[in-house]
Design an enzyme around this catalytic site. Structure first.
Site, PDB file in Angstrom:
ATOM      1  N   LYS A 190       0.881  -1.191  -0.118  1.00 40.44           N
ATOM      2  CA  LYS A 190       0.145  -0.055  -0.180  1.00 40.44           C
ATOM      3  C   LYS A 190       0.693   1.208  -0.052  1.00 40.44           C
ATOM      4  O   LYS A 190       0.639   1.966  -0.769  1.00 40.44           O
ATOM      5  CB  LYS A 190      -0.959   0.084   1.295  1.00 40.44           C
ATOM      6  CG  LYS A 190      -1.878  -1.058   1.077  1.00 40.44           C
ATOM      7  CD  LYS A 190      -2.744  -1.047   2.494  1.00 40.44           C
ATOM      8  CE  LYS A 190      -3.951  -2.316   2.452  1.00 40.44           C
ATOM      9  NZ  LYS A 190      -4.679  -2.851   3.770  1.00 40.44           N
ATOM     10  N   ASP A 241     -11.281   2.917   4.397  1.00 38.08           N
ATOM     11  CA  ASP A 241     -11.679   1.631   4.402  1.00 38.08           C
ATOM     12  C   ASP A 241     -13.327   1.255   4.530  1.00 38.08           C
ATOM     13  O   ASP A 241     -13.811   0.306   4.135  1.00 38.08           O
ATOM     14  CB  ASP A 241     -11.314   0.533   5.721  1.00 38.08           C
ATOM     15  CG  ASP A 241     -10.028  -0.120   5.481  1.00 38.08           C
ATOM     16  OD1 ASP A 241      -9.794  -0.597   4.197  1.00 38.08           O
ATOM     17  OD2 ASP A 241      -9.167  -0.193   6.530  1.00 38.08           O
ATOM     18  N   GLN A 293      -4.505  -1.634   9.523  1.00 38.93           N
ATOM     19  CA  GLN A 293      -4.842  -3.033   9.111  1.00 38.93           C
ATOM     20  C   GLN A 293      -5.380  -4.059  10.010  1.00 38.93           C
ATOM     21  O   GLN A 293      -4.935  -4.061  11.261  1.00 38.93           O
ATOM     22  CB  GLN A 293      -3.236  -3.460   8.906  1.00 38.93           C
ATOM     23  CG  GLN A 293      -3.063  -4.478   7.960  1.00 38.93           C
ATOM     24  CD  GLN A 293      -3.692  -4.620   6.601  1.00 38.93           C
ATOM     25  OE1 GLN A 293      -3.872  -3.701   6.110  1.00 38.93           O
ATOM     26  NE2 GLN A 293      -4.348  -5.708   6.294  1.00 38.93           N
TER      27      GLN A 293
HETATM   28  N1  GUN Z   1      -7.248  -6.832   6.316  1.00 37.13           N
HETATM   29  C1  GUN Z   1      -7.790  -7.575   5.289  1.00 37.13           C
HETATM   30  N2  GUN Z   1      -8.415  -6.862   4.508  1.00 37.13           N
HETATM   31  C2  GUN Z   1      -8.335  -5.830   4.944  1.00 37.13           C
HETATM   32  C3  GUN Z   1      -9.032  -4.430   4.471  1.00 37.13           C
HETATM   33  O1  GUN Z   1      -9.301  -4.137   3.144  1.00 37.13           O
HETATM   34  N3  GUN Z   1      -8.452  -3.293   5.129  1.00 37.13           N
HETATM   35  C4  GUN Z   1      -7.808  -3.378   6.452  1.00 37.13           C
HETATM   36  N4  GUN Z   1      -7.677  -2.222   7.088  1.00 37.13           N
HETATM   37  N5  GUN Z   1      -7.422  -4.368   6.824  1.00 37.13           N
HETATM   38  C5  GUN Z   1      -7.793  -5.538   6.123  1.00 37.13           C
END
Ligand code: GUN
Length: 296
Positions: A54, A121, A98
């Protein structure tokens, strides 16, 4: 006939290019640089890889990235203090924590501490409620990416039958909301659903997000359906570890009209949509129009 393999990698690359072009215009015309803060707690190797990717792609799109890596034993109050600091920071337009978080931290409390306008998110209850009631919101990245793929295949999705297998807050539930918003007839199924194969066989659009390796086989699929495979499962195969989806590709490919591969299908779309959401959040926070063609 073998299903058309939907190239999520190429689609995501085009989306990232559009985002980068809009970011360049925003910088040149307004002097604003969108900023994304990513918070990683603990040492989960898969999460560390996601956060690193990311960060790299955020910079490649011309945005600012702020990474906060905290030890696994971080107290919830410390994490909440960091969220408050990021909420108040004008250089930060998007905040991503995350998941999963270590078990001693209440993930809902942390997510709901994020300013909903910076919740790229789309997990904050305010954004979940806005999406469910048809109002403008931040939309979770994986379902947003998934939606773009059948849209490209079918164009208008109104009236199509969609089945989503999986009921997670991250994918299944928001995916169903998005398909409903497109006027699909939506069924949410899951690992405990009875007659799952027969229900799936009704779907023009089948989204597999159940987290079980190759559970969806060809006999679950209506001839010509678009099958979106969200699963990323590691299996041992001939003494090696292999990545497979929730869909068994070989049997599905003979029946589906189009299918997303794993890897290279939905995965790249998630990060591309995160960049698009960060740009959208930045524009909204700055009182500017949503960037054209990026929001769902
Ligand atoms: N863990 C797995 N997928 C995601 C996501 O799309 N966003 C976040 N913040 N954590 C994750």
């Amino acid at each position: 006939m073998s299903a058309h393999l939907i190239d999520g990698k190429a689609f995501a690359a085009r989306l990232r290019e559009k985002v980068a072009a809009s970011v360049a215009i925003l910088k040149a015309e307004q002097g604003i640089v969108p900023g994304l803060a990513a918070v990683l707690v603990g040492n989960d190797p898969a999460s560390a890889v996601y956060v690193r990717n990311k960060g790299v792609q955020t910079v490649a799109a011309g945005m600012a990235t702020f990474e906060h890596k905290l030890p696994a034993q971080t107290a919830e109050v410390e994490l909440l203090a960091l969220i408050a600091q990021l909420n108040a920071d004008p250089a930060v337009h998007g905040i991503l924590v995350q998941l999963p978080l270590p078990p001693h931290i209440d993930a809902d409390a942390v997510i709901n501490a994020i300013n909903p306008a910076k919740d790229v998110d789309g997990f904050h209850v305010t954004n979940v409620g806005l999406l469910a009631t048809g109002q403008r919101s931040m939309i979770p990245c994986t379902p947003l990416g998934c939606l773009m793929l059948p849209r490209e295949h079918f164009g208008n999705l109104a009236g199509r039958k969609a089945v989503v297998v999986g009921r997670s807050n991250i994918v299944g539930k928001p995916m169903a909301q998005l398909l409903l918003r497109e006027s699909c007839t939506v069924t949410i199924a899951h690992s405990r659903t009875e007659n799952l194969a027969a229900i799936c066989r009704q779907a023009d659009i089948l989204v597999a997000a159940v987290g079980r390796a190759e559970m969806i086989t060809g006999d679950f699929i209506k001839p010509g359906a678009v099958v979106i495979d969200v699963g990323i499962n590691q299996i041992e195969w001939e003494d090696r570890v292999r990545l497979v989806g929730d869909v068994q590709r070989d049997s599905a490919a003979g029946i589906a009209g189009a299918l997303t591969p794993v890897p290279g299908g939905v995965g790249p779309m998630t990060i591309a949509c995160l960049l698009a959401n960060t740009l959208t959040a930045c524009c909204r926070i700055s009182g500017l129009e949503d960037p054209e063609g990026l929001a769902a």
